[in-house]
Structure formats: structure tokens, C-alpha cells
Design an enzyme around this catalytic site. Structure first.
Site, mmCIF file in Angstrom:
data_model
loop_
_atom_site.group_PDB
_atom_site.id
_atom_site.type_symbol
_atom_site.label_atom_id
_atom_site.label_comp_id
_atom_site.label_asym_id
_atom_site.label_seq_id
_atom_site.Cartn_x
_atom_site.Cartn_y
_atom_site.Cartn_z
ATOM 1 N N CYS A 49 9.591 -16.398 -22.424
ATOM 2 C CA CYS A 49 9.717 -15.151 -21.647
ATOM 3 C C CYS A 49 10.833 -15.353 -20.628
ATOM 4 O O CYS A 49 11.687 -16.227 -20.827
ATOM 5 C CB CYS A 49 8.385 -14.752 -21.011
ATOM 6 S SG CYS A 49 7.726 -15.912 -19.793
ATOM 7 N N ARG A 76 3.903 -14.497 -18.704
ATOM 8 C CA ARG A 76 3.518 -14.221 -20.099
ATOM 9 C C ARG A 76 3.480 -15.456 -20.988
ATOM 10 O O ARG A 76 2.472 -15.713 -21.660
ATOM 11 C CB ARG A 76 4.486 -13.188 -20.700
ATOM 12 C CG ARG A 76 4.375 -11.811 -20.085
ATOM 13 C CD ARG A 76 5.545 -10.930 -20.448
ATOM 14 N NE ARG A 76 6.798 -11.397 -19.852
ATOM 15 C CZ ARG A 76 7.986 -10.844 -20.046
ATOM 16 N NH1 ARG A 76 8.101 -9.805 -20.855
ATOM 17 N NH2 ARG A 76 9.058 -11.316 -19.444
ATOM 18 N N ASP A 101 5.735 -6.954 -18.826
ATOM 19 C CA ASP A 101 5.872 -8.020 -17.832
ATOM 20 C C ASP A 101 4.990 -7.703 -16.628
ATOM 21 O O ASP A 101 5.259 -6.736 -15.913
ATOM 22 C CB ASP A 101 7.345 -8.125 -17.416
ATOM 23 C CG ASP A 101 7.608 -9.405 -16.635
ATOM 24 O OD1 ASP A 101 6.636 -10.030 -16.160
ATOM 25 O OD2 ASP A 101 8.779 -9.782 -16.518
HETATM 26 P P1 4NP Z 1 7.482 -13.787 -17.013
HETATM 27 O O1 4NP Z 1 7.550 -12.843 -15.708
HETATM 28 O O2 4NP Z 1 8.834 -13.656 -17.701
HETATM 29 O O3 4NP Z 1 6.384 -13.214 -17.833
HETATM 30 O O4 4NP Z 1 7.219 -15.189 -16.517
HETATM 31 C C1 4NP Z 1 8.565 -12.985 -14.755
HETATM 32 C C2 4NP Z 1 8.409 -13.887 -13.731
HETATM 33 C C3 4NP Z 1 9.402 -14.027 -12.779
HETATM 34 C C4 4NP Z 1 10.557 -13.265 -12.873
HETATM 35 C C5 4NP Z 1 10.717 -12.349 -13.915
HETATM 36 C C6 4NP Z 1 9.722 -12.226 -14.855
HETATM 37 N N1 4NP Z 1 11.577 -13.401 -11.897
HETATM 38 O O5 4NP Z 1 12.603 -12.707 -11.996
HETATM 39 O O6 4NP Z 1 11.455 -14.247 -10.990
#
Ligand code: 4NP
Length: 152
Positions: free
Chosen positions: A7, A13, A123
């Protein structure tokens, strides 16, 4: 078989996808190694988001030992299957891996259960706890489809 879940941050995720599929594979007697990584590297070295840890724990899965790491092109040499949680993640993987990118190893995660439908795992990073429960359900159901596919 070695499977990588990818991800953006590798804190919301893909840690859930790693924990859930690894748990189901062990229960099904499959000798799989499941890992996860993120394309943005912003959270390298951090444990999963506290709400991903909480929701996993409520469902009997411990993901608190996981640590975020950045996806690299070398992952194409290490893994047999690489599942992307969303279409924008595949774009990032192409940008990062360049000539190492191998289309044959990459699938959109939800293509395993929802081909042709809404195929991005939402997300939960931008919302509240409810989103994490929702995402757990989506990932859990899709992991059942993956296990079914390989235990037929
Ligand atoms: P993930 O969610 O891709 O499901 O881990 C996110 C966590 C952090 C960030 C973006 C998406 N971020 O930009 O810090």
C-alpha cells in the site's frame, strides 16, 4: 510461496493484509511467507497504525511486531505474487521498480474476489475507527478468496 502486500504507507492496509493472510495460510496448512511494504516510505521503521493493531487484535490477529518498510524493485526478485491495495499503488510501484517491474507478478488485491467492480481497498488513514473495521472486513473476505483459490 512468497507473497507481498503493498500500500502507500505500510501502516494501515497492507499490515492487515499481511497479518490476515499469514494467519489463514497457517491455518490452511499452506507454507506461505506473507510480507508487506509501502511505496511512500514516510513511516519506515514504525509499527502499524494503532487502529489497525486494535482491529486486528479484536479479530484475534497480532500485527504489532510488524515494521513499515519501503517497497523496492528488488522485491520482484524476492516474491512470487505482489498484491497492490489500490491502482495508484501500482503506478507508484512502476515508478519505483522501473525495469524490474514484472506485470506477471502484480495483481490488484481485490481482483481476487471483485473482478470488474470497485477494486481499490479504501484508505482508512484519513478517517476514524469505523473505516478500519470496514477495511478489515474487505481484506478478510478477499483473503478467504485467495486461500480458496490455492486450496481447490
Ligand atoms: P496505508 O495508509 O497506505 O494503508 O498505510 C496510509 C498511511 C499513511 C499515509 C498514506 C496512506 N501517509 O501519507 O502518511
Amino acid at each position: 510461496m512468497k507473497i507481498l502486500m503493498v500500500c502507500l504507507g505500510n501502516i494501515c492496509r497492507s499490515p492487515l493484509a499481511e497479518g490476515i493472510l499469514q494467519n489463514k495460510a497457517l491455518k490452511a496448512g499452506l507454507n506461505w511467507q506473507v510480507d508487506s511494504a509501502g511505496t511512500n516510505g514516510y513511516h519506515t521503521g514504525e509499527p502499524p497504525h494503532h487502529l489497525s493493531i486494535k482491529v486486528a487484535k479484536l479479530n484475534g490477529i497480532d500485527i504489532c511486531e510488524q515494521r513499515s518498510r519501503k517497497f523496492t524493485g528488488a522485491d520482484f526478485g524476492e516474491y512470487d505474487i505482489i498484491y497492490a491495495m489500490a491502482a495508484d499503488v501500482i503506478d507508484d510501484m512502476k515508478r519505483i521498480a522501473k525495469t524490474d517491474f514484472d506485470t506477471n507478478k502484480v495483481s490488484l488485491f481485490l481482483d481476487e474476489s471483485l473482478p470488474g467492480e470497485e477494486r481499490d481497498v479504501p484508505d482508512p488513514w484519513y478517517g476514524g475507527e469505523e473505516g478500519y473495521h470496514e477495511v478489515f472486513e474487505i481484506i478478510n473476505n478477499n483473503c478467504d478468496s485467495i486461500i480458496k483459490k490455492y486450496t481447490k
